[in-house]
Every structure is written in C-alpha cells, then in structure tokens.
Enzyme design. Structure first.
Site, PDB file in Angstrom:
ATOM      1  CG  HIS A 393      -2.284   0.594   0.914  1.00 20.23           C
ATOM      2  ND1 HIS A 393      -2.487   1.555  -0.055  1.00 20.23           N
ATOM      3  CD2 HIS A 393      -3.508   0.357   1.454  1.00 20.23           C
ATOM      4  CE1 HIS A 393      -3.763   1.888  -0.090  1.00 20.23           C
ATOM      5  NE2 HIS A 393      -4.407   1.181   0.813  1.00 20.23           N
ATOM      6  CG  ASP A 397      -2.578   5.017  -4.825  1.00 23.37           C
ATOM      7  OD1 ASP A 397      -1.968   4.996  -3.733  1.00 23.37           O
ATOM      8  OD2 ASP A 397      -2.460   5.917  -5.678  1.00 23.37           O
TER       9      ASP A 397
END
Length: 421
Positions: A393, A397
C-alpha cells in the site's frame, strides 16, 4: 598421527558468517578425502563442506542451527600418518587449497535432500532423539501414534519417508487412526517434540517476517468465471497436447498477467524502501511459489512476456522439478518482479498471500469450483475461481490494485483476448 583443524572457509561474496544446518559425520567416525562433513547455509545457498584429509573425527565445532563466523573452528580430525597435513588456515577457500568448486553450492535446499545419499552412515545413527522427516511425515506419524525414533529410515541422509511409515505400520501397527489393529483403544499422550527452526525453514521464516514487518499489505479478492477459459484449455490440449505438451491453468494466467501489467506497470515493480526508489520493470520475471519437502521456494519464470503458452508451461514444469529435487540454481531462485502463488486443489475460497519482498504485489489463485451463478436472470452452473491478491500500500493505491485485478478478470473471462496484441 597429527591433528588437522578445519576452519570455516571464506565462501566469497563478502560472506562473514554462515548457519550450520547439518552434520554429515559423527565423532569417532573415519572420513576419507572429499567426503562431505557438514552443510552450511549462507543467505543465498546451502554449501557442502568436504574433508581435505583422511582420518578420524575428534570433535565437532558447533550445534545444528548455530551461526559460525568465517575462520571459526568447524571440525577436528586426527589425520592418518600417510595423510598428515598442516592445519588449514583460517578463512581458507572452499576445499582448502582446491578450486572453489570443491565446496558444492546447492541452492536453497539442504544437501541431504538434493538426491545424493551420503557416502557415510546415516546421521541418525548414534545421534540424539531428533529424527529427520518432512512436516507431512511428522503429521502422519502423529496421527498414527508412531514415535519417529522407532521408525527405520531409508531416505537420503537418514530421512524418514512415507514408505518407511507404511512399513512400520505393516510390521507393528499404529496406536490410532489408519491401520489401527482391532481391539486397540485410544490412549492419552503426553509426549512433546521440539523442532529447531534451522536452515531453509529459518530463511523462510525470516523472509516472511521481514516482508510483513516492512510492507503494509492489503488484499483484494475477486471472483472470476473461468468456464470459457477452461473450455479453451480443453480444446488446446485436445488438439496440441500430444505434440506440445499438456496445458494447466497456470500458463494462461501467466499470459493474462503479462498483458495486464502493460496497462498497470506499477504492479510489475520492486521497491527499495531504504533508497526510496520504485523500479518498474519492462521484463516480466514471474516468481512461481512452489512447495517442496524442504519448504517454500520461488523459482523464477524469466521473460514471461516473450514466451507462448507451451514455452511457459514447459519452463514452469522444469523449474518446479528442479526446485523439488534441490537442483535449482541461484539465478533460478532470484530476480522475480511479480509472484504467483497457488495451493492448487487445496486453494480454498480466499487467501491472504504474503508479498515476496521487495516486490509490490502477489497474485493468489484459489481453487476452481462449479457454482450456481445468475446470468441474464437465470441461475446457471459456471466454473468459478477467486483471485486473492496482495499489494504494497506504500506504492500501490487501492484503485490501481482493483483495476489491475479487473483487467486480469477481463482477460480470463474472455480468453480470446489473450491472443490479441
């Protein structure tokens, strides 16, 4: 007679210490020149340490699982008169005066599992309580109520095999479970077994811990209708299987991933978080997570973007065989840019795969199952499969991950698009 002290050699590549993963000899045992004495593991490979002399083992320099520095005493041998030599220098190279090839590197699997039985008695003879066996063998022995110390081993290096359990059950029966003799009643058990995490198992544990510690994972799951894909695969195997080889689902998934990362290059990447640099790769080097008796390995299908279905299938099969036989080289086990993991028929419904650091994504394949699905207001039977994929992450995204998986889904549900450039 003279005493020859063998010290941990310099294995090159800046290696300062190694882990002792297996002894191949015992104190009091006579050894000959070039006989393997021990297996040690660097951060890249397991290396066999040979004897440069003929003589009798006096003492071992460490316990299995111990980390030894280059130059530390490994073993003492009383050399037979005609073989007397001066002690090896600290940090002497592999083979102590012989070419580096004398210490054979066996990538990521203990040498006793590399298919070559030791030329000396089994390491289990005269040893302690710790038998050598795979997790599957240990579990089955536990279910049968059999103490592994009582089982005669026939595998390389004193390893207990499934066939050894079968032979033991045939000769002695089992306490409970399969093969229980009539009239035997269940009994309480209070035995315990401590299993040192050493060698490849330790490396896997360290790598998984490092990956989870450093990478903030998030997992995205999507179901895929593979009915048409499976129909196409069956047609291709019927027409070309005899000449080109049998296709599994994997090469078709490889093809879909090659096409999808063209649209989402941020997925086919490696993140150097210390330097703060993401490297996006044009080449698609796919890691194929492969279960072996020694543990999980990830051989690499290089340049998947340049291979057709049958070339991918053949190379994946070759790599899996090499990994399971302990023959995979360092180059075949490193350098992946994106990884696929699958438990095959045991794939379950959902999984949360751990990213192969320093990659930024991993695609998990769950099992195919026939499920009722709504199509145009009608319930129909379709072959469905879930993809459980994890992403880093920090650099991927959520929307990019979702779009990437949806692109995969599109290719797999409309398989003719796999062949359109």
């Amino acid at each position: 007679m003279s005493i020859h002290v063998i010290k941990m050699p310099d294995l090159g590549e800046g290696i300062a210490e190694v882990e002792l993963v297996a002894w191949r000899v015992l104190p009091g045992e006579r050894v000959v020149e070039d006989q393997i004495l021990a297996d040690v593991m660097t951060d890249k490979a397991t290396v066999e340490i040979p004897s440069p002399v003929v003589g009798q083992v006096l003492a071992l320099g460490g316990e299995v699982g111990q980390v030894l520095a280059v130059g530390a005493e490994l073993i003492r041998i009383e050399v037979e008169a005609q073989e007397a030599v001066s002690p090896s220098p600290a940090g002497g190279g592999p083979g102590w005066g012989q070419p580096p090839q004398a210490a054979q590197a066996v990538q990521a699997v203990p040498a006793t599992q590399a298919g070559q039985p030791p030329s000396q008695p089994s390491p289990r003879e005269g040893r302690s309580e710790r038998p050598i066996a795979s997790p599957a063998v240990r579990r089955r022995a536990w279910e049968l109520g059999i103490a592994l110390q009582q089982v005669a081993a026939t595998g390389a290096g004193g390893r207990i095999m499934q066939a050894d359990l079968d032979a033991h059950v045939a000769a002695h029966g089992a306490v409970h479970g399969a093969g229980v003799p009539a009239g035997v009643r269940p009994v309480q058990r209070h035995d315990e077994e401590q299993i040192p995490v050493v060698g490849l198992r330790r490396r896997i544990a360290q790598k998984m811990q490092e990956s989870k510690r450093r990478i903030p994972h998030f997992t995205y799951v999507e179901e895929v209708d593979v009915t048409e894909l499976e129909a196409l695969r069956a047609q291709l195997n019927a027409k070309w299987g005899a000449q080109r080889g049998h296709l599994t689902l994997l090469p078709l998934l490889v093809r879909a991933m090659v096409l999808a990362v063209r649209e989402f290059p941020q997925i086919n990447a490696r993140f150097d978080d210390e330097a703060g640099v993401v490297t996006r790769h044009g080449a698609v080097h796919l890691g194929i997570a492969t279960q072996t008796e020694a543990g999980l390995m990830v051989p690499v299908l290089r340049h998947a973007e340049a291979k057709d279905l049958w070339a991918s299938a053949a190379e994946v099969a070759r790599l899996a065989q090499a990994a399971r036989a302990g023959k995979a080289t360092r180059d075949e086990l490193t350098g992946s840019t994106l990884t696929i993991t699958s438990l095959g028929a045991l794939g379950g419904i959902v999984s949360t795969p751990v990213i192969n650091h320093p990659e930024v994504a991993i695609v998990g394949v769950n099992r195919i199952a026939l499920r009722p699905v709504m199509r145009d207001g009608v319930v129909v039977a379709r072959q469905m499969m879930n993809l459980s994929s994890s992403f880093d992450h920090r650099v991927v995204d959520g929307v990019d991950a979702a779009q990437f998986v949806q692109a995969l889904r599109g290719y797999l549900e409309s398989p003719t698009t796999l062949f359109v450039e």
